[in-house]
Each structure stands twice: as C-alpha cells, then as structure tokens.
Motif scaffolding. Structure first.
Motif, PDB file in Angstrom:
ATOM      1  N   HIS A 133      -2.781 -10.289   6.228  1.00  0.00           N
ATOM      2  CA  HIS A 133      -1.986  -9.139   6.486  1.00  0.00           C
ATOM      3  C   HIS A 133      -3.222  -7.883   6.266  1.00  0.00           C
ATOM      4  CE1 HIS A 133      -2.095  -9.139   2.051  1.00  0.00           C
ATOM      5  NE2 HIS A 133      -1.423  -9.585   2.106  1.00  0.00           N
ATOM      6  N   MET A 134      -3.380  -6.292   6.428  1.00  0.00           N
ATOM      7  CA  MET A 134      -3.949  -5.470   6.532  1.00  0.00           C
ATOM      8  C   MET A 134      -4.640  -5.541   5.425  1.00  0.00           C
ATOM      9  SD  MET A 134      -3.694  -1.543   7.052  1.00  0.00           S
ATOM     10  CE  MET A 134      -2.331  -1.943   8.835  1.00  0.00           C
ATOM     11  N   ASP A 135      -3.879  -5.872   4.032  1.00  0.00           N
ATOM     12  CA  ASP A 135      -5.167  -5.859   2.550  1.00  0.00           C
ATOM     13  C   ASP A 135      -6.496  -7.091   2.924  1.00  0.00           C
ATOM     14  OD1 ASP A 135      -3.623  -4.082   2.401  1.00  0.00           O
ATOM     15  OD2 ASP A 135      -2.827  -4.484  -0.032  1.00  0.00           O
ATOM     16  N   ASP A 136      -5.945  -7.939   3.166  1.00  0.00           N
ATOM     17  CA  ASP A 136      -6.325  -8.990   3.916  1.00  0.00           C
ATOM     18  C   ASP A 136      -8.067  -9.052   4.881  1.00  0.00           C
ATOM     19  OD1 ASP A 136      -4.887 -11.045   2.400  1.00  0.00           O
ATOM     20  OD2 ASP A 136      -4.228 -11.409   3.728  1.00  0.00           O
ATOM     21  N   GLN A 137      -7.540  -8.015   5.229  1.00  0.00           N
ATOM     22  CA  GLN A 137      -8.643  -7.503   6.562  1.00  0.00           C
ATOM     23  C   GLN A 137      -9.533  -6.998   5.649  1.00  0.00           C
ATOM     24  OE1 GLN A 137     -10.190  -8.128   8.860  1.00  0.00           O
ATOM     25  NE2 GLN A 137      -9.028  -7.148  10.595  1.00  0.00           N
ATOM     26  N   ARG A 164      -5.373 -20.079  16.504  1.00  0.00           N
ATOM     27  CA  ARG A 164      -4.616 -19.372  15.164  1.00  0.00           C
ATOM     28  C   ARG A 164      -4.599 -17.500  15.762  1.00  0.00           C
ATOM     29  NH1 ARG A 164      -7.374 -23.888  14.626  1.00  0.00           N
ATOM     30  NH2 ARG A 164      -7.002 -24.251  12.073  1.00  0.00           N
ATOM     31  N   ILE A 165      -3.201 -17.381  15.391  1.00  0.00           N
ATOM     32  CA  ILE A 165      -2.846 -15.794  15.560  1.00  0.00           C
ATOM     33  C   ILE A 165      -2.321 -15.199  13.741  1.00  0.00           C
ATOM     34  CG2 ILE A 165      -2.125 -16.437  17.871  1.00  0.00           C
ATOM     35  CD1 ILE A 165       0.395 -15.719  17.367  1.00  0.00           C
ATOM     36  N   ARG A 166      -2.281 -14.243  14.179  1.00  0.00           N
ATOM     37  CA  ARG A 166      -2.058 -13.258  12.619  1.00  0.00           C
ATOM     38  C   ARG A 166      -1.458 -12.089  13.264  1.00  0.00           C
ATOM     39  NH1 ARG A 166      -6.897 -15.479  13.034  1.00  0.00           N
ATOM     40  NH2 ARG A 166      -7.936 -16.923  11.472  1.00  0.00           N
ATOM     41  N   PRO A 167      -0.227 -11.948  13.260  1.00  0.00           N
ATOM     42  CA  PRO A 167       0.279 -10.584  13.836  1.00  0.00           C
ATOM     43  C   PRO A 167       0.916 -10.167  12.441  1.00  0.00           C
ATOM     44  CG  PRO A 167       1.457 -12.969  14.405  1.00  0.00           C
ATOM     45  CD  PRO A 167       0.338 -13.591  13.655  1.00  0.00           C
ATOM     46  N   LEU A 168       0.836 -10.703  11.318  1.00  0.00           N
ATOM     47  CA  LEU A 168       0.964  -9.624  10.279  1.00  0.00           C
ATOM     48  C   LEU A 168      -0.217  -8.310  10.189  1.00  0.00           C
ATOM     49  CD1 LEU A 168       3.281 -11.358   7.856  1.00  0.00           C
ATOM     50  CD2 LEU A 168       3.734  -9.545   9.430  1.00  0.00           C
ATOM     51  N   LEU A 169      -1.085  -8.499  11.221  1.00  0.00           N
ATOM     52  CA  LEU A 169      -2.357  -7.888  10.852  1.00  0.00           C
ATOM     53  C   LEU A 169      -2.424  -6.233  10.294  1.00  0.00           C
ATOM     54  CD1 LEU A 169      -6.082  -9.257  12.181  1.00  0.00           C
ATOM     55  CD2 LEU A 169      -4.680  -9.051   9.775  1.00  0.00           C
ATOM     56  N   PHE A 170      -1.059  -5.199  11.144  1.00  0.00           N
ATOM     57  CA  PHE A 170      -0.970  -4.385  11.373  1.00  0.00           C
ATOM     58  C   PHE A 170      -0.187  -3.792   9.912  1.00  0.00           C
ATOM     59  CE2 PHE A 170       3.195  -6.564  11.919  1.00  0.00           C
ATOM     60  CZ  PHE A 170       4.332  -5.558  11.641  1.00  0.00           C
ATOM     61  N   ALA A 171       0.369  -4.917   9.619  1.00  0.00           N
ATOM     62  CA  ALA A 171       1.071  -4.278   7.335  1.00  0.00           C
ATOM     63  C   ALA A 171       0.474  -4.592   6.729  1.00  0.00           C
ATOM     64  CB  ALA A 171       2.272  -4.831   7.929  1.00  0.00           C
ATOM     65  N   THR A 172       0.070  -3.339   5.734  1.00  0.00           N
ATOM     66  CA  THR A 172       0.110  -3.579   4.529  1.00  0.00           C
ATOM     67  C   THR A 172       0.306  -4.601   3.379  1.00  0.00           C
ATOM     68  OG1 THR A 172       0.888  -1.588   3.254  1.00  0.00           O
ATOM     69  CG2 THR A 172      -1.343  -1.175   4.817  1.00  0.00           C
ATOM     70  N   LYS A 173      -0.127  -5.015   2.745  1.00  0.00           N
ATOM     71  CA  LYS A 173       1.317  -5.554   1.504  1.00  0.00           C
ATOM     72  C   LYS A 173       2.333  -5.195   1.014  1.00  0.00           C
ATOM     73  CE  LYS A 173       1.957  -9.072  -0.743  1.00  0.00           C
ATOM     74  NZ  LYS A 173       1.191 -10.106  -1.173  1.00  0.00           N
ATOM     75  N   LYS A 174       2.103  -3.870   0.931  1.00  0.00           N
ATOM     76  CA  LYS A 174       3.073  -3.349  -0.016  1.00  0.00           C
ATOM     77  C   LYS A 174       3.856  -2.909   1.375  1.00  0.00           C
ATOM     78  CE  LYS A 174       3.756   1.807  -1.188  1.00  0.00           C
ATOM     79  NZ  LYS A 174       3.516   2.410  -1.342  1.00  0.00           N
ATOM     80  N   GLU A 175       3.744  -2.246   2.858  1.00  0.00           N
ATOM     81  CA  GLU A 175       4.955  -3.037   3.820  1.00  0.00           C
ATOM     82  C   GLU A 175       5.369  -4.093   3.532  1.00  0.00           C
ATOM     83  OE1 GLU A 175       2.138   1.083   6.365  1.00  0.00           O
ATOM     84  OE2 GLU A 175       2.396  -1.361   6.870  1.00  0.00           O
ATOM     85  N   ILE A 176       4.490  -4.596   3.445  1.00  0.00           N
ATOM     86  CA  ILE A 176       5.979  -6.146   3.714  1.00  0.00           C
ATOM     87  C   ILE A 176       6.630  -6.541   2.677  1.00  0.00           C
ATOM     88  CG2 ILE A 176       4.963  -9.405   3.063  1.00  0.00           C
ATOM     89  CD1 ILE A 176       2.255  -8.372   5.049  1.00  0.00           C
ATOM     90  N   LEU A 177       5.971  -6.412   1.776  1.00  0.00           N
ATOM     91  CA  LEU A 177       7.127  -5.802  -0.138  1.00  0.00           C
ATOM     92  C   LEU A 177       8.838  -5.655   0.527  1.00  0.00           C
ATOM     93  CD1 LEU A 177       4.485  -6.514  -2.764  1.00  0.00           C
ATOM     94  CD2 LEU A 177       6.228  -8.267  -1.673  1.00  0.00           C
TER      95      LEU A 177
END
Length: 475
Positions: A133-137, A164-177
C-alpha cells in the motif's frame, strides 16, 4: 475514506495502470493481516465484473509458533467465507536462513515469493496480487534514498512488475483499516510488526510518524514522488529498450545518450545477467560509466555484486558472469608501437610491436614468417586500430593470391584444432577480418611483399601464470 469511495478508487487504480484486463486467474497472497484481507475482499467484489478466477495462498513460514497457526486458520476461514479457493504452503524459514546465510526476514520473503510462484504454476494462473500500500511505498523510497539510489529507486514499488500486481498502492494503511472497520471485516495482527529490530519496522514505527508530525501528509507526498518518477522511468526504459543490445553496451552509442538513458542501458544490461539490481549501487554505476568513458581502458574489467563483471573492450562493454570472464579474454587494442600484455586461459602473453621501413631488411627472404614468436605484417593494409581477442562467429581470413574469403572456424577445422581449444585461441583482428591467427596463420592480404612500404613487426613471449584476479582489473 468511506466504503464506496475506497471501492471506486480501487477499480480506478486498476484501470489506470492496466493491472487487469479481464478473465485472468489470480493468485492472492493472504497473510490474514489487514492489507491482504482488504485486497482479497476487493478482488472478490470485482471478480464478476472482471471475470476473475481467484486462489488465495497463505504461507506458514515455520516461525511465530501459535500465532502463525492462528493466522493460517483465520486465512482459510475468510477465504471459505468468500467462496475463494485456498492453498496453504508450509516452509522452514529459520532453516533456510541458516543454510543460506540470510536474515530470517529475508529468508521468509524469498520462501514466500517462491511459494506464490509454485502455486502460480500449479494453478496455471497469470498474475500474483500483492497487498503493498501507499505507506509501504513511502517506506521503500526512503530506504532506497538512505542506501543511495537513482531515478529507479525513487520510483519505488511498481503497480505492476512482470506477473505481480499491487492494486492497493493508491491507499494508506489508515484508509485500509477504515475501510475494513466500516465494512465489518475482521483481520489478524502480526506481533512482529511492532518489533524495531528490522530496518523497515524502524522506518515505519519511528521515522514516518516523526515525518508526519513535522510535515502532515509526508507519506502521501513521497508516494506521489514515486508515481511521478515512475512516469519518467517508463519513458527512459522504453527508449533504452529500443536501443538495447542485451548484456552489451555499444560505447559510441552509449556516449551519445543523456544521463538517465545511460543509467537505464546499464541497468537493463545487468538485468539480462542477474535477476534484480538492488545491490548494484550508484557507486557501481559511476565506476562502469568511468570505465566506458576512458578511452585507455580497453581490456579492463570491474567486479560487481552478484558475481558478475563489466568487461571493457575497444568499442563495447559486456556484463558477464564471473565464470565467463575466466574463460574469455577481454578484447584489447594492440599498442603500435609499444607493448601490450594480455591474459588468456592461464597464460600471460606479452606483445611487442614496432614499425619498420621496407629497406630495413630483405623482403625477398621471408623465412622469418615461419617463426612462431615473430610475425611481420604489411602495415600499409592496416587502417585504424586492431585488437587482440578470442575468435568470434563470422571471423574470416583472406587466403591465396586471389584473397579468397575463408571462415576462421573452417580454418581451425582444416588445421585439426581441437573443438574445445578453438574458443580460446588468440587472434589479431580488425572487425571480423582476422589479420593473424596466432601463432602461425597470417592473413595473406597482410603478407609482406616488394610493394610494402611499412612493416609491422610483432614479437611475443608467453608466461605461465596462476590464474586469479585479472591484472588489468580496476581495484
């Protein structure tokens, strides 16, 4: 971010980056944590829209005891609730780390991806979906900067790399939670995420919170930089790919390019020999560039991470595995007049050259041509530089008074040179035309005759050496 907005952004990100085209069979890495559960949930929601077939894969690394067993049970349960095929792979990360001299974290990562690839093959799937996700980025870009990086490192984690695809890179960890909470979806927590022994965890738990305190939105800003750099990198990669020669760098062509294209050409050349270039640093790229730019560096080589070397010849640089360097002699310009030293298969050969005029010896008495360690060549026929090297495909000699073309490979066959010895013979060449196949075959077009005005004399001696580090290699 509310549920509907999160789901719309998920689909928009997939479309914007071409992560799915429809009809794919997708492997989803499922740890049971918030990120992977959100990813599995979202892919399950769009599976009908994109006609997806999904397989959830959980990897039990043989660490964290009861907690790992809990994660396995949870992952299987949530996959079943979503009516998604589930596979669990078990491995021994501690044993693998000890056996291969790796950190436990690195060993676990290698085995995890190996497990994903195995299921990809077993299930005949096309893609592996990962929950970065975005925080990982942001963390990845910072780690690259701290280690020393260039444009490629600033681009960070790519939305898609190979399969390999990473569809969650648009979101922060906070937004995922927030999304999981609003949707009432459970997940498990990995207790080791709070451990600060690992570099990434320290960046995540110590540096990033401080950065956000000083500069609110710092993580998003770093991720936006990565997104922008990805656009630049994509253009550079495409241009470099259009002029790439695999593991070879054509020096005149390379020197005409801008800095970013030069870097990409080197990166692509290295990646044709080893899978991944994360250990090849800015320092190494600078050393390779210096080797290419130095006109006097023909015959030199430098060692690089991953047991590979960059080998410089007259007009090209080649990235090779070190074992190849032991069996091939780097191309080297023959110094005229002067001395040239080469190493070839455990022998050091010292060539000494001088230019003589016609009247310095009797051209009618040419018996000296039969000497193994001296050759006299019609220098009038030489135009430009000549090089010492091993034979190559397409090399040829001109034979007889009519100067008929004969492939060097055929000459070796006719001369009964053993097949295993042919690749390691020494030749003096100009392009594909062999001037002399040492020790005894001179191209007839270069034989001294009465019309010769200048004569190139080549003398050489051979010394046995214990083959080790290339004496021409830069330290």
């Amino acid at each position: 971010m509310n549920q509907n907005r999160f789901e719309r952004d998920f689909i928009q990100y997939i479309k914007a980056h071409g992560l799915l085209t429809g009809g794919e069979r997708v492997i989803v890495g499922l740890s049971g944590g918030a990120d992977s559960v959100a990813l599995l949930t979202m892919l399950a929601k769009i599976r009908d829209k994109f006609e997806l077939s999904i397989v959830a894969v959980h990897v039990h690394h043989g660490i964290r005891g009861d907690e790992a067993d809990r994660d396995e049970i949870f992952s299987e349960d949530i996959a079943k609730k979503m009516n998604i095929e589930y596979v669990c792979k078990r491995c021994d990360a501690p044993g693998y780390a000890k056996e291969n001299g790796l950190t436990l974290e690195e060993a676990a990562r290698i085995l995890r991806y190996k497990s994903f690839d195995e299921v990809l093959s077993e299930k005949k799937a096309e893609l592996i979906a990962l929950a970065h996700h975005m925080d990982d980025q942001a963390e990845t870009v910072l780690m690259n900067i701290f280690r020393g990086t260039g444009p490629a490192g600033l681009a960070g984690i790519r939305p898609k790399s190979e399969n390999r695809i990473r569809p969650l890179l648009f979101a922060t960890k906070k937004e995922i939670l927030e999304y999981l909470s609003a949707a009432g979806i459970d997940h498990v927590e990995d207790s080791t995420n709070a451990c600060t022994e690992h570099t990434r965890n320290r960046i995540r738990n110590e540096i990033m919170p401080l950065a956000e305190e000083l500069y609110p939105g710092a993580g998003k800003h770093i991720a936006s930089l990565a997104e922008d750099m990805l656009g630049y990198r994509t253009l550079s990669e495409k241009k470099a790919k259009d002029i790439s020669h695999g593991n070879k760098i054509v020096i005149p062509e390379y020197l005409k390019q801008d800095g970013d294209i030069k870097h990409e050409l080197l990166k692509q050349a290295i990646e044709t020999v080893i899978p991944g270039t994360k250990d090849v640093s800015r320092k190494h790229y600078a050393e390779i560039d210096s080797l290419i730019s130095d006109k006097r560096a023909a015959g030199k080589r430098i060692s690089l991470p991953g047991h590979i070397s960059a080998v410089r010849s007259y007009d090209e640089l080649v990235i090779k595995k070190d074992e190849q360097c032991l069996s091939e002699m780097p191309e080297q310009i023959l110094n005229i007049p002067g001395e040239t030293v080469v190493e070839n298969r455990g022998e050091r050969v010292i060539f000494t050259t001088k230019i003589m005029k016609n009247d310095e010896f009797d051209t009618k008495n040419l018996k000296f041509e039969e000497k193994d360690y001296t050759k006299h060549i019609k220098y009038d026929r030489i135009d430009g530089s000549v090089v010492l090297r091993n034979p190559r495909e397409g090399d040829f000699l001109l034979i007889g008074p009519k100067e008929e073309k004969k492939l060097l490979s055929r000459y070796y066959i006719d001369s009964k040179v053993p097949r295993e010895d042919r690749p390691h013979k020494l030749v003096l060449a100009a392009g594909k035309q062999v001037i002399c196949a040492f020790p005894d075959r001179l191209n007839d077009a270069f034989r001294v005759d009465d019309d010769t005005k200048q004569i190139l004399e080549i003398k050489w001696t051979v010394e046995e050496v214990a083959y080790g580090r290339d004496h021409n290699q830069k330290d």
